[in-house]
Enzyme design. Structure first.
Site, PDB file in Angstrom:
ATOM      1  N   ASP A 110       0.853  -1.177   0.000  1.00 22.02           N
ATOM      2  CA  ASP A 110       0.000   0.000   0.000  1.00 22.02           C
ATOM      3  C   ASP A 110       0.899   1.240   0.000  1.00 22.02           C
ATOM      4  O   ASP A 110       1.723   1.422   0.901  1.00 22.02           O
ATOM      5  CB  ASP A 110      -0.886  -0.029   1.249  1.00 22.02           C
ATOM      6  CG  ASP A 110      -1.870   1.125   1.312  1.00 22.02           C
ATOM      7  OD1 ASP A 110      -1.439   2.289   1.222  1.00 22.02           O
ATOM      8  OD2 ASP A 110      -3.077   0.867   1.455  1.00 22.02           O
ATOM      9  N   GLY A 111       0.737   2.090  -1.010  1.00 27.38           N
ATOM     10  CA  GLY A 111       1.600   3.257  -1.134  1.00 27.38           C
ATOM     11  C   GLY A 111       1.505   4.202   0.047  1.00 27.38           C
ATOM     12  O   GLY A 111       2.514   4.764   0.488  1.00 27.38           O
ATOM     13  N   ASP A 128       0.624   8.074  -8.995  1.00 28.25           N
ATOM     14  CA  ASP A 128      -0.337   7.807 -10.068  1.00 28.25           C
ATOM     15  C   ASP A 128      -1.146   6.579  -9.685  1.00 28.25           C
ATOM     16  O   ASP A 128      -1.105   5.558 -10.365  1.00 28.25           O
ATOM     17  CB  ASP A 128       0.405   7.600 -11.393  1.00 28.25           C
ATOM     18  CG  ASP A 128      -0.545   7.506 -12.581  1.00 28.25           C
ATOM     19  OD1 ASP A 128      -1.670   8.020 -12.481  1.00 28.25           O
ATOM     20  OD2 ASP A 128      -0.147   6.916 -13.599  1.00 28.25           O
TER      21      ASP A 128
END
Length: 245
Positions: A110-111, A128
């Site tokens: 998970d970013g 993005d």
């Protein structure tokens, strides 16, 4: 649970999408490393302000267009890609994304969670991360942007792809404006649906505005070819600044 990616190929292109018809990524089979979509070229506009980032973080892999571009045309860059969906990562061969090596590292995570404790600082952070419903909420929160700013080097830039002209976009703009104290620009992509926001140290924007032609001349031929269409929009954005507060 993340949306499952959908792959479509014809005689000329390979595209990636999630639910709905919005194309997330597009690769031209005749030139797999070319940046087909204007929003990806616009995001690469950060190279006008910092042309040789040594450490790059990409949140959201998609079809890997920008990763391939950076891997090929910014050879000094060490690139880390954080992608939440293993299903997307599994499509990397279909999009000719090079395998991980000494310069390219792919992490399935998970970013937003990754940014809470990043392993190092970065000269360029590209965000993005879209689902079939739009930009992921966790990747546009105030706390996420605070973590991003903390993770930037002294010359570091954050570049975020957000949907253009929506209530969410306007709220994102306000959050970024506060977190980066107004040191940012916004450039609309030619496709019309993407607003590319670049934020970072004020001196980089001031230098880019004061000597845009010099910055342009210092770029490699590959970067000039990539940024030729979007460069005038970036210059106008530098002159205009970000008019909210």
């Amino acid at each position: 649970m993340t949306d499952l990616p959908r792959l479509h190929q014809n005689s000329q292109t390979v595209t990636l999408s999630f639910e709905g018809t919005l194309i997330q990524s597009c690769m031209r089979l005749a030139d797999p490393d070319d940046l087909v979509l204007d929003y990806t070229r616009t995001m690469m506009g950060a190279l006008l302000l910092n042309p040789k980032p040594r450490h790059v973080l990409m949140i959201g892999l998609g079809g890997g267009s920008m990763v391939k571009y950076l891997h090929r045309h910014v050879p000094e860059a060490d690139i880390t890609v954080v992608e939440i969906s293993q299903s997307v990562i599994d499509l990397r061969d279909a999009f000719h994304v090079p395998p991980d090596d000494a310069r390219l590292h792919t992490v399935c995570a998970d970013g937003a969670e990754f940014m809470r404790k990043p392993p190092r600082s970065y000269d360029l952070i590209l965000v993005d991360g879209f689902t079939g419903e739009g930009i992921a909420d966790a990747l546009c929160s105030r706390s996420f942007y605070l973590h991003c700013r903390k993770a930037l080097s002294a010359e570091g830039l954050l570049v975020a792809n957000v949907q253009a002209d929506t209530d969410q976009t306007r709220e994102i703009g306000k959050r970024l404006f506060k977190v980066f104290e107004g040191s940012m620009i916004s450039v609309l992509s030619d496709e019309g649906g993407n607003d590319i926001v670049t934020a970072g140290p004020r001196h980089l924007f001031e230098q880019g505005r004061a000597d845009f032609e010099g910055h342009w001349a210092a770029l490699s031929a590959a970067h000039q070819a990539t940024l030729g269409v979007t460069s005038s929009r970036i210059q106008r954005a530098l002159i205009k600044g970000f008019p909210i507060g």
